[in-house]
Write an enzyme that holds these catalytic residues in place. Structure first.
Site, PDB file in Angstrom:
ATOM      1  N   HIS A 170      41.097  62.219  57.251  1.00 55.68           N
ATOM      2  CA  HIS A 170      40.788  62.566  55.859  1.00 55.68           C
ATOM      3  C   HIS A 170      41.027  64.044  55.547  1.00 55.68           C
ATOM      4  O   HIS A 170      41.877  64.373  54.740  1.00 55.68           O
ATOM      5  CB  HIS A 170      39.333  62.161  55.587  1.00 55.68           C
ATOM      6  N   GLU A 183      33.659  62.797  45.427  1.00 56.35           N
ATOM      7  CA  GLU A 183      33.193  63.327  46.710  1.00 56.35           C
ATOM      8  C   GLU A 183      32.210  64.497  46.572  1.00 56.35           C
ATOM      9  O   GLU A 183      32.039  65.281  47.514  1.00 56.35           O
ATOM     10  CB  GLU A 183      34.390  63.729  47.572  1.00 56.35           C
ATOM     11  N   HIS A 224      42.101  68.558  52.039  1.00 55.50           N
ATOM     12  CA  HIS A 224      42.919  67.702  52.906  1.00 55.50           C
ATOM     13  C   HIS A 224      44.070  68.562  53.432  1.00 55.50           C
ATOM     14  O   HIS A 224      45.195  68.082  53.555  1.00 55.50           O
ATOM     15  CB  HIS A 224      43.453  66.506  52.114  1.00 55.50           C
ATOM     16  N   HIS A 247      36.043  71.631  50.346  1.00 56.35           N
ATOM     17  CA  HIS A 247      36.525  70.394  50.968  1.00 56.35           C
ATOM     18  C   HIS A 247      38.001  70.259  50.639  1.00 56.35           C
ATOM     19  O   HIS A 247      38.383  70.358  49.476  1.00 56.35           O
ATOM     20  CB  HIS A 247      35.764  69.173  50.452  1.00 56.35           C
TER      21      HIS A 247
HETATM   22 ZN   LIG Z   1      38.558  64.154  50.326  1.00 55.00          ZN
END
Ligand SMILES: [Zn+2]
Length: 281
Positions: free
Chosen positions: A210, A121, A142, A140
């Site tokens: 996500h 990612e 979750h 980033h």
């Molecule tokens: Zn991710």
């Protein structure tokens, strides 16, 4: 969803990594500098060692604070070359050391991965650095309390002064628009560009089904924002159970943000979070 499909998605998030040396054209390394961190760069062009150290601490802190687990990433724009950014090789953030930090170009390809696997990612980071010259660091994650706000239509809004950077509320990126049925991951520059568009000029964007992305003008600021995004999500869900919420207005958020999101203010929690980590390699 079948257990098999679920397992496939988890496996993709975790392990769909490619040995970068099979994908990236390598510039010829000079024989005399083959053991240097990046054989193509003189010392004066290497990223500031303090930036690398802060990035390692950011990885460890975000893990310690429950924002990332085995998955998720934090990156920083290269202070010597704005077209490059620093990001760890594919490894759980809690385990990142200075030796794991790699450089990537503006398209998300490693400059010299030295045979290491890289995060699938990474295009999240590349796309946002391309779209937002003001952004110097990106997280980033979750982080769990944020996920419900990406799937219910309930907007994540600043419930108190510490998360005033959320302003009028965080937008939600819908990957289905434009990409249809996907595995939910940002695996190329096209998806990255679409995500960056949803972020716009904001500080945080949620990703439906996500996770989320926070951006900042420094590693300290983005770590602060990622942690307080998670805290705000917890508090907002808790308050919603008690009754209608009286959020900060956009005007209050702007005034509070000038204080709580300032360099002076974010340094204090950073030192506290760092002290829990101790020495790093
Ligand atoms: Zn991710």
């Amino acid at each position: 969803m079948s257990k098999f499909k679920l397992a496939m998605i988890v496996a993709l998030c975790a392990a769909v990594v490619v040995p970068a040396f099979t994908r990236t054209p390598q510039a010829p390394a000079s024989s005399s500098a083959a053991s240097a961190p990046d054989p193509k760069l003189p010392d004066s062009k290497l990223p500031d060692p303090k930036l690398v150290e802060d990035l390692v601490y950011a990885n460890r802190i975000l893990s310690d604070q429950g924002v990332v687990d085995a998955f998720g990433q934090v990156s920083a724009r290269d202070d010597k070359d704005p077209n490059r950014f620093l990001l760890a090789r594919s490894v759980a953030p809690a385990l990142v050391t200075k030796a794991d930090i790699l450089e990537f170009d503006r398209n998300g390809e490693p400059i010299d991965a030295r045979g290491r696997a890289v995060y699938l990612e990474r295009f999240i980071h590349a796309a946002i650095y391309r779209a937002r010259p003001d952004v110097k660091a990106i997280v980033h994650s979750h982080s769990p309390a944020v996920i419900p706000f990406g799937v219910t239509g309930t907007i994540l809004r600043p419930i108190y002064h510490m998360s005033a950077f959320l302003g009028a509320g965080a937008p939600v990126f819908e990957i289905r628009n434009g990409a249809g049925m996907t595995n939910m991951l940002i695996t190329d520059n096209k998806l990255g560009d679409a995500l960056a568009k949803s972020l716009g000029g904001g500080t945080v964007v949620l990703m439906r089904g996500h996770g989320s992305v926070a951006v900042g003008d420094s590693i300290l600021q983005v770590v602060h924002r990622a942690i307080y995004t998670e805290v705000n999500a917890r508090l907002q869900a808790e308050a919603a159970r008690l009754g209608p919420i009286n959020f900060l207005t956009p005007e209050e958020a702007a005034k509070a943000d000038a204080q709580t999101d300032s360099k002076a203010s974010i340094s204090r929690p950073w030192e506290l979070w760092k002290s829990r980590i101790g020495k790093i390699e």
